[in-house]
Design a protein around this motif. Structure first.
Motif, PDB file in Angstrom:
ATOM      1  N   GLY A  95      32.545  43.132  40.614  1.00 11.11           N
ATOM      2  CA  GLY A  95      33.517  42.551  39.704  1.00 11.11           C
ATOM      3  C   GLY A  95      34.607  43.522  39.304  1.00 11.11           C
ATOM      4  N   GLN A  96      34.909  43.524  38.000  1.00  9.18           N
ATOM      5  CA  GLN A  96      35.983  44.343  37.460  1.00  9.18           C
ATOM      6  C   GLN A  96      35.760  45.825  37.719  1.00  9.18           C
ATOM      7  N   ALA A  97      34.516  46.287  37.578  1.00  7.04           N
ATOM      8  CA  ALA A  97      34.218  47.707  37.797  1.00  7.04           C
ATOM      9  C   ALA A  97      34.557  48.114  39.220  1.00  7.04           C
ATOM     10  N   LEU A  98      34.194  47.300  40.193  1.00  5.73           N
ATOM     11  CA  LEU A  98      34.480  47.615  41.589  1.00  5.73           C
ATOM     12  C   LEU A  98      35.985  47.590  41.851  1.00  5.73           C
ATOM     13  N   ALA A  99      36.667  46.587  41.322  1.00  6.22           N
ATOM     14  CA  ALA A  99      38.110  46.477  41.543  1.00  6.22           C
ATOM     15  C   ALA A  99      38.846  47.683  40.972  1.00  6.22           C
ATOM     16  N   ARG A 100      38.453  48.112  39.794  1.00  9.57           N
ATOM     17  CA  ARG A 100      39.137  49.247  39.175  1.00  9.57           C
ATOM     18  C   ARG A 100      38.774  50.565  39.865  1.00  9.57           C
ATOM     19  N   TYR A 101      37.552  50.670  40.337  1.00 10.65           N
ATOM     20  CA  TYR A 101      37.174  51.847  41.132  1.00 10.65           C
ATOM     21  C   TYR A 101      38.057  51.931  42.367  1.00 10.65           C
ATOM     22  N   ARG A 102      38.209  50.828  43.075  1.00 14.98           N
ATOM     23  CA  ARG A 102      39.006  50.809  44.295  1.00 14.98           C
ATOM     24  C   ARG A 102      40.471  51.133  44.001  1.00 14.98           C
ATOM     25  N   ALA A 103      40.979  50.654  42.874  1.00  8.68           N
ATOM     26  CA  ALA A 103      42.364  50.940  42.504  1.00  8.68           C
ATOM     27  C   ALA A 103      42.561  52.429  42.251  1.00  8.68           C
ATOM     28  N   LEU A 104      41.606  53.042  41.553  1.00  7.89           N
ATOM     29  CA  LEU A 104      41.709  54.486  41.294  1.00  7.89           C
ATOM     30  C   LEU A 104      41.602  55.261  42.602  1.00  7.89           C
ATOM     31  N   GLU A 105      40.693  54.869  43.458  1.00  7.14           N
ATOM     32  CA  GLU A 105      40.525  55.551  44.738  1.00  7.14           C
ATOM     33  C   GLU A 105      41.793  55.441  45.581  1.00  7.14           C
ATOM     34  N   ALA A 106      42.447  54.283  45.543  1.00  8.96           N
ATOM     35  CA  ALA A 106      43.644  54.045  46.352  1.00  8.96           C
ATOM     36  C   ALA A 106      44.836  54.883  45.891  1.00  8.96           C
ATOM     37  N   SER A 107      44.734  55.492  44.708  1.00  5.05           N
ATOM     38  CA  SER A 107      45.843  56.293  44.186  1.00  5.05           C
ATOM     39  C   SER A 107      45.923  57.669  44.833  1.00  5.05           C
ATOM     40  N   GLY A 108      44.951  57.994  45.684  1.00  4.23           N
ATOM     41  CA  GLY A 108      44.947  59.289  46.367  1.00  4.23           C
ATOM     42  C   GLY A 108      44.015  59.225  47.555  1.00  4.23           C
ATOM     43  N   ASN A 109      43.481  60.376  47.938  1.00  3.73           N
ATOM     44  CA  ASN A 109      42.528  60.394  49.046  1.00  3.73           C
ATOM     45  C   ASN A 109      41.243  59.673  48.661  1.00  3.73           C
TER      46      ASN A 109
END
Length: 280
Positions: A95-109
């Motif tokens: 859910g939200q936790a996974l989506a936000r994790y992926r967004a943070l990860e996508a901001s860099g390597n």
């Protein structure tokens, strides 16, 4: 308490900070206790005021980790962080936790979190947030203090080893690690603002704000609070009491979260009958 891992040239003056500092003393010993931020905006002016006097007066500096242990922390992390078998982030977060994790990860390597324990993924997330908040360990209090004490030929020591510090996370039970990771992911969309607010409170020496932010967060995970804050504060307060048996002046610089709240080092010392006073 994640371990947050300069260019040459002239820089404009940075923000002014006057962090909180306490003093406990007896007839022949003074121990200053300075709450630190391990990473700060470039050029932050934090070592003036009463802190400057404590630096000059101190015979030695004691931090959470000695310079040698801090240098070893990266290798220790790489040794402890890997899982015995990979586990997809989708199997840990949803859910939200996974989506936000992926967004943070996508901001860099990519974090490569599939191969790491939950606590280690959380540490990597914390490092990314610090970078986004433009906080640098090179400008952190410990880095600056170490340089000043070494230049003055004064000894610099530590209260813990990197191995012991990271084992605090490694030995948390699986359920607690998962809660910590989930909470970090859920809050990651606002994490930069929260870190900046925390840094601002530290800069003002606003102990009430620090207490509220730090303790409300960790209170939600009692097992983590006990291991990461309370038990360590108890060991460090015992160290302070023992150190008072030797003459001299010490500057003890540890994360600000250890010096605020009802089970902080100053509170524990006062509970043992010692007089602790805030000096900045």
């Amino acid at each position: 308490m994640p371990l947050l891992l300069a260019a040459c040239g002239t820089t404009a003056p940075g923000p002014e900070a006057r962090p909180a500092m306490w003093l406990v003393e007896d007839d022949d010993t003074r121990i200053y206790m300075l709450g630190t931020m391990h990473a700060l905006p470039r050029g932050t002016d934090w070592d003036a005021g009463k802190v400057a006097g404590a630096i000059d007066a101190a015979d030695e500096l004691v931090m959470e980790l000695s310079p040698a242990e801090l240098a070893a922390a990266g290798d220790v992390f790489q040794k402890l962080a890997p899982r015995t078998a990979p586990l997809a982030i989708e199997a840990r977060l949803s859910g939200q936790a996974l989506a936000r994790y992926r967004a943070l990860e996508a901001s860099g390597n990519a974090f490569g979190g599939e191969t790491f324990d939950d606590w280690a993924v959380m540490v990597l997330m914390g490092q990314r947030v610090a970078q986004q908040a433009e906080l640098s360990p090179a400008d952190g209090v410990e880095t600056g203090l170490t340089a000043q004490f070494k230049a003055a030929g004064k000894p610099v020591g530590g209260l813990e080893t990197a191995q012991a510090q990271l084992m605090l996370f490694e030995t948390l039970d699986a359920a607690t690690q998962r809660i910590l990771l989930t909470r970090a992911a859920e809050r990651s969309d606002n994490a930069v603002a929260e870190v900046r607010a925390l840094t601002a409170a530290w800069s003002r020496g606003d102990v009430a704000a620090l207490d509220k932010v730090i303790n409300e967060d960790v209170d939600a995970v009692p097992a983590a609070r006990k291991a990461i804050l309370t038990d360590r504060n108890r060991r460090w307060s015992a160290w302070v009491q023992k150190r008072l048996e030797q003459p001299g002046t010490v500057l003890m610089a540890v994360g600000a979260g250890h010096l605020v709240g009802s089970d902080s080092v100053p509170a524990m010392l006062e509970a043992e009958g010692l007089k602790v006073r805030r000096v900045q």
